[in-house]
Design a protein around this motif. Structure first.
Motif, mmCIF file in Angstrom:
data_model
loop_
_atom_site.group_PDB
_atom_site.id
_atom_site.type_symbol
_atom_site.label_atom_id
_atom_site.label_comp_id
_atom_site.label_asym_id
_atom_site.label_seq_id
_atom_site.Cartn_x
_atom_site.Cartn_y
_atom_site.Cartn_z
ATOM 1 N N PRO A 278 0.839 -1.212 0.000
ATOM 2 C CA PRO A 278 0.000 0.000 0.000
ATOM 3 C C PRO A 278 0.871 1.258 0.000
ATOM 4 O O PRO A 278 2.033 1.224 0.392
ATOM 5 C CB PRO A 278 -0.812 -0.136 1.285
ATOM 6 N N TYR A 279 0.301 2.372 -0.440
ATOM 7 C CA TYR A 279 1.060 3.612 -0.591
ATOM 8 C C TYR A 279 1.480 4.151 0.776
ATOM 9 O O TYR A 279 0.646 4.317 1.674
ATOM 10 C CB TYR A 279 0.212 4.649 -1.329
ATOM 11 N N ASN A 280 2.753 4.383 0.921
ATOM 12 C CA ASN A 280 3.282 4.908 2.188
ATOM 13 C C ASN A 280 4.224 6.102 1.966
ATOM 14 O O ASN A 280 5.020 6.443 2.828
ATOM 15 C CB ASN A 280 4.012 3.802 2.945
ATOM 16 N N GLY A 281 4.140 6.728 0.768
ATOM 17 C CA GLY A 281 4.999 7.870 0.462
ATOM 18 C C GLY A 281 6.404 7.474 0.083
ATOM 19 O O GLY A 281 7.313 8.323 0.111
ATOM 20 N N GLN A 282 6.600 6.226 -0.291
ATOM 21 C CA GLN A 282 7.915 5.755 -0.685
ATOM 22 C C GLN A 282 7.852 5.062 -2.041
ATOM 23 O O GLN A 282 6.787 4.650 -2.502
ATOM 24 C CB GLN A 282 8.485 4.795 0.365
ATOM 25 N N PHE A 283 9.034 4.950 -2.678
ATOM 26 C CA PHE A 283 9.110 4.256 -3.961
ATOM 27 C C PHE A 283 10.432 3.506 -4.057
ATOM 28 O O PHE A 283 11.390 3.805 -3.319
ATOM 29 C CB PHE A 283 8.963 5.235 -5.135
ATOM 30 N N ASP A 284 10.465 2.572 -5.003
ATOM 31 C CA ASP A 284 11.684 1.810 -5.286
ATOM 32 C C ASP A 284 12.143 2.120 -6.706
ATOM 33 O O ASP A 284 11.327 2.393 -7.593
ATOM 34 C CB ASP A 284 11.422 0.302 -5.172
ATOM 35 N N VAL A 285 13.459 2.086 -6.916
ATOM 36 C CA VAL A 285 14.050 2.320 -8.243
ATOM 37 C C VAL A 285 14.784 1.056 -8.650
ATOM 38 O O VAL A 285 15.716 0.616 -7.957
ATOM 39 C CB VAL A 285 15.002 3.530 -8.251
ATOM 40 N N ALA A 286 14.382 0.473 -9.782
ATOM 41 C CA ALA A 286 15.025 -0.733 -10.301
ATOM 42 C C ALA A 286 15.826 -0.383 -11.548
ATOM 43 O O ALA A 286 15.422 0.456 -12.349
ATOM 44 C CB ALA A 286 13.975 -1.782 -10.643
ATOM 45 N N GLY A 287 16.977 -1.006 -11.709
ATOM 46 C CA GLY A 287 17.810 -0.757 -12.874
ATOM 47 C C GLY A 287 19.248 -1.116 -12.603
ATOM 48 O O GLY A 287 19.597 -1.616 -11.523
ATOM 49 N N THR A 288 20.116 -0.840 -13.572
ATOM 50 C CA THR A 288 21.544 -1.135 -13.464
ATOM 51 C C THR A 288 22.318 0.172 -13.332
ATOM 52 O O THR A 288 22.115 1.106 -14.108
ATOM 53 C CB THR A 288 22.039 -1.893 -14.699
ATOM 54 N N GLY A 289 23.210 0.247 -12.364
ATOM 55 C CA GLY A 289 24.012 1.449 -12.191
ATOM 56 C C GLY A 289 24.404 1.625 -10.741
ATOM 57 O O GLY A 289 24.027 0.827 -9.864
ATOM 58 N N THR A 290 25.156 2.671 -10.458
ATOM 59 C CA THR A 290 25.616 2.937 -9.107
ATOM 60 C C THR A 290 24.432 3.210 -8.188
ATOM 61 O O THR A 290 23.568 4.036 -8.481
ATOM 62 C CB THR A 290 26.562 4.160 -9.106
#
Length: 634
Positions: free
Chosen positions: A475-487
Motif C-alpha cells: 500500500p502507498y506509504n509515500g515511498q518508492f523503489d528504483v530498479a535498474g543497473t548502475g551505481t
C-alpha cells in the motif's frame, strides 16, 4: 689724433659689418628648421687714460650669441615626446576601433546568426536543411573569429615593422649627434671657445628629431658636447661615443619585437615600460595595454563559447542514436619557454575553469624549491608550492621539468580566436535530442507526472542510458523503489517529495503531483528521437547564460565590453592627443617669439646697421681729411 679717430672708426666699421653679416644670416635662415636667431654682442675697447680723463678707443664684437631659451626648449622636448607617443598610440588603436565598430563585419551579427540557426534546429530538429544551416553559420562564426584575430596579428606585425625602422632611424640620428659633438669640440677649440652657433642649432634639431622617436634627456658637458639618454637614463650618445640599438625578439613573447642595447658581442634587452615617450613609447603602450588585451579578450570569448557549447553538446544525442561529441575544436594554452631555459625543460598546462579565465598572461617560475604561478597583469600570485598542480584563475600547471631560476610564460587565451574550428561536418552528428525519455505508465491511477529530465554535467555516467523503473509502494506509504543497473541501484524505500530532484545514472528528473499505490514511471533510452529538441533548446539557452568572468557575463556581453573598452580608449586618446598637440603648438610659438627670426625686425636692423657702417665710413673719411690738413700745414 688722426690715427686714434681712424682706429675708432675702423672698430665701428668692423662691428657694423659683423652685425650686417649676422642679420643677413638670420634673414637667410628664417625658414631653416631648428635655427635660432643670432645677435652680435658688443663691448667697448679699453679706454686710454689722458689728462682730460679716459678717452674711448672704440668697440669690438665680443661674440655672436644665439637667442636661445634652455627652459622653453626642455619644456618643448617633454611635451613633444608625449604628444608623439599619444599620436602613435591613437593611430594604432584607431585601426582596432574601426574593426570593432563595423556593424556588418563585427562578431555580434555572426554570433546572433549562429544562435538563430540553433533555434531553427530546435524548431525543426529532424530537418536536414536546418541542421546544414547551423553548420554553415558555425563555419561563418569561426571564420569571423579567424579574420578578426588575423587583423590583430597584422597590426602586431605592423608594429614590429615600425620598431625595426625606428631603431634604424634612432641609430642614424645618434651617429649624427656623435659626429657633430666632435665637430663642435674642434670648432670651438679652434675659435678660442667661441660658440659654434650653427652647429649647436643642428645638434638641437637632431635631438629634436630623436625625441620624436623616443623619450630623450640631455646633459651638456664642459667641453661643449651633449650626452644623450633615452628611456629612464640609458646612455645613447656620450660625447663622441655612440651606442647602438637593435630590434630583437622579446624573450617571453617571440611574436613581438622590442629594443635591445648592443654591448660588444651581446645585446641587452631594454625594459619596454621604461620607454615612455615618442613613437616607440606610443606603440609599445598600445601593444601591451590594448592590443594584447583585445586579442586575449577575443580569444577568451572564443574559448568559452567552444568549451560551454561542447560540454552541452556532449550531453545530447544525435540522429544516429550516439551521444554528442565536441562540436568545436578547442585550442590549448600557448606556452613559451624563456630563451635562457634549458632546451629539455617543459611544462604541461590545462584550463580547469573557463568561467574564471582573465585576459592576462601568466608566468610560472621555479626557485629550486617552490613553483610560483603569477598573473602578469597585476603580479598577483597563487601561493607558492613545492609540488604541482598549481592553479590560478582556472589555469592549472599539472607538471613541470624545470631548473632553478627558469620560467615559462603561459598565454591561455591568445590563440583562442585563431585556432577555434568546427569539429563536425556531418549534419546527423548534431546532438539535438536528449539521450533519455521519461514515461508514466498508462495504468497509473494517481495524478503524478514525471518531467523530461536533464543529463547531469560532464563527465557522462557510463550507465546513462540504462533503463530505470520507479514503482510506488503498495500500500502507498509515500515511498518508492528504483530498479535498474548502475551505481546505487536498485534503490529501495526512497522517500517521495513532490518536485524534488531524483538522480540516477547521471540523469536527473522530478516527479510531481500525487502518485497512487503501484504507479510506475520509467526512464528509457531515447531511441529514434528524431523530433526531440531538448538538448538543442539547452544549447540555444547558452546565448543568454553568464558563462564568462565567474558567471557575470555572457558571450555577447563580454564581447560588448571589449568593443566598449577599445572605443572609450580611442576617444580618450583622440582628446588627449589633440590637447597635447595644442600645448605643443603653444610652446613652439613661445620659442619662436624668443628665438625665431622676425623679418620685419631684421629689416629694421639692416637699416640701423647700414647707417652705423656708413657713419663709421664717414669718420674714416673725416680722419683722412684731418690727417691731410696736418700734413699740409705741418
Amino acid at each position: 689724433m688722426g690715427n686714434g679717430i681712424l682706429d675708432i672708426a675702423v672698430t665701428g666699421l668692423a662691428t657694423a659689418q659683423n652685425q650686417l653679416l649676422t642679420t643677413s644670416h638670420n634673414i637667410s635662415n628664417a625658414g631653416t628648421p631648428g635655427f635660432n636667431r643670432q645677435q652680435v654682442l658688443l663691448s667697448t675697447n679699453t679706454p686710454q687714460s689722458g689728462g682730460a680723463g679716459f678717452i674711448g678707443r672704440g668697440v669690438h664684437s665680443s661674440t655672436v650669441q644665439r637667442i636661445y631659451s634652455q627652459f622653453l626648449t626642455t619644456q618643448s622636448l617633454q611635451i613633444q615626446t608625449q604628444s608623439q607617443s599619444l599620436d602613435s598610440n591613437y593611430t594604432e588603436i584607431k585601426q582596432l576601433d574601426n574593426m570593432f565598430a563595423e556593424a556588418t563585419s563585427g562578431l555580434s551579427p555572426t554570433l546572433q546568426n549562429f544562435f538563430s540557426a540553433i533555434h531553427d534546429v530546435a524548431t525543426n530538429p529532424g530537418v536536414i536543411p536546418s541542421r546544414q544551416s547551423m553548420l554553415s553559420n558555425a563555419d561563418a562564426l569561426v571564420a569571423r573569429f579567424h579574420s578578426m584575430d588575423q587583423r590583430m596579428s597584422q597590426i602586431r606585425e605592423g608594429i614590429n615593422t615600425q620598431v625595426s625602422s625606428t631603431v634604424v632611424h634612432i641609430n642614424s640620428l645618434a651617429k649624427q649627434i656623435g659626429e657633430i659633438n666632435k665637430q663642435i669640440i674642434w670648432a670651438e677649440g679652434s675659435a678660442g671657445g667661441q660658440p659654434a652657433n650653427d652647429m649647436l642649432d643642428q645638434r638641437d634639431e637632431l635631438i629634436n628629431q630623436l625625441n620624436k622617436l623616443v623619450n630623450t634627456d640631455t646633459v651638456r658637458q664642459s667641453d661643449g658636447t651633449m650626452n644623450v639618454y633615452i628611456g629612464n637614463g640609458q646612455a645613447l650618445v656620450v660625447g663622441a661615443q655612440i651606442l647602438s640599438l637593435e630590434a630583437i625578439k622579446t624573450p617571453d613573447s617571440p611574436n613581438n619585437l622590442t629594443i635591445g642595447l648592443v654591448n660588444g658581442n651581446s645585446t641587452i634587452q631594454l625594459p619596454e615600460d621604461q620607454i615612455t615617450g615618442g613613437t616607440l613609447g606610443g606603440i609599445f603602450s598600445f601593444r601591451s595595454n590594448t592590443l594584447d588585451n583585445a586579442q586575449n579578450s577575443l580569444g577568451r570569448v572564443a574559448l568559452t563559447l567552444a568549451q560551454t557549447f561542447n560540454a552541452q553538446h556532449q550531453l545530447g544525442m544525435d540522429l544516429n542514436g550516439a551521444m554528442g561529441t565536441n562540436f568545436f575544436a578547442l585550442p590549448a594554452p600557448n606556452v613559451i619557454s624563456a630563451s635562457t631555459n634549458n632546451l629539455a625543460s617543459n611544462i604541461s598546462t590545462s584550463i580547469t575553469d573557463y568561467s574564471a579565465l582573465t585576459t592576462s598572461d601568466y608566468e610560472l617560475s621555479y626557485d629550486g624549491t617552490n613553483y610560483t604561478l603569477t598573473r602578469l597583469s597585476d603580479n598577483v600570485s597563487a601561493t607558492p608550492s613545492s609540488s604541482l598542480p598549481l592553479t590560478l584563475d582556472g589555469i592549472s600547471v599539472t607538471s613541470a621539468t624545470m631548473l632553478a631560476s627558469e620560467r615559462f610564460r603561459i598565454q591561455p587565451t591568445i590563440n583562442g580566436a585563431k585556432d577555434i574550428a568546427v569539429n563536425i561536418n556531418d549534419t546527423t552528428k548534431i546532438a539535438a535530442a536528449g539521450p533519455n525519455r521519461t514515461n508514466a505508465a498508462s495504468t497509473n491511477k494517481g495524478t503524478g507526472t514525471i518531467s523530461a529530465g536533464t543529463v547531469n554535467p560532464l563527465p557522462l555516467d557510463s550507465n546513462l542510458q540504462q533503463p530505470l523503473t520507479i514503482t510506488f509502494h503498495t500500500p502507498y506509504n509515500g515511498q518508492f523503489d528504483v530498479a535498474g543497473t548502475g551505481t546505487g541501484l536498485p534503490a529501495t524505500n526512497q522517500t517521495y517529495t513532490a518536485g524534488t530532484d531524483i538522480s540516477f545514472n547521471g540523469y536527473t528528473f522530478q516527479i510531481s503531483g500525487s502518485p497512487a499505490a503501484g504507479d510506475v514511471f520509467t526512464v528509457t533510452p531515447n531511441n529514434n528521437g528524431v523530433a526531440d529538441n531538448r538538448n538543442m533548446l539547452l544549447l540555444g539557452a547558452l546565448q543568454a547564460t553568464n558563462t564568462l568572468e565567474n558567471g557575470t557575463a555572457n558571450y555577447q556581453t563580454a564581447y560588448g565590453q571589449l568593443v566598449s573598452q577599445v572605443g572609450n580608449k580611442t576617444r580618450e586618446l583622440q582628446v588627449t592627443s589633440k590637447a597635447q598637440a595644442n600645448l605643443l603648438a603653444q610652446t613652439e610659438q613661445s620659442i619662436q617669439s624668443v628665438s625665431g627670426v622676425n623679418l620685419d625686425e631684421e629689416a629694421a636692423n639692416l637699416l640701423r646697421f647700414q647707417q652705423a657702417y656708413q657713419a663709421s665710413s664717414k669718420i674714416i673719411e673725416m680722419s683722412s681729411t684731418l690727417f691731410d690738413s696736418i700734413l699740409r700745414f705741418g
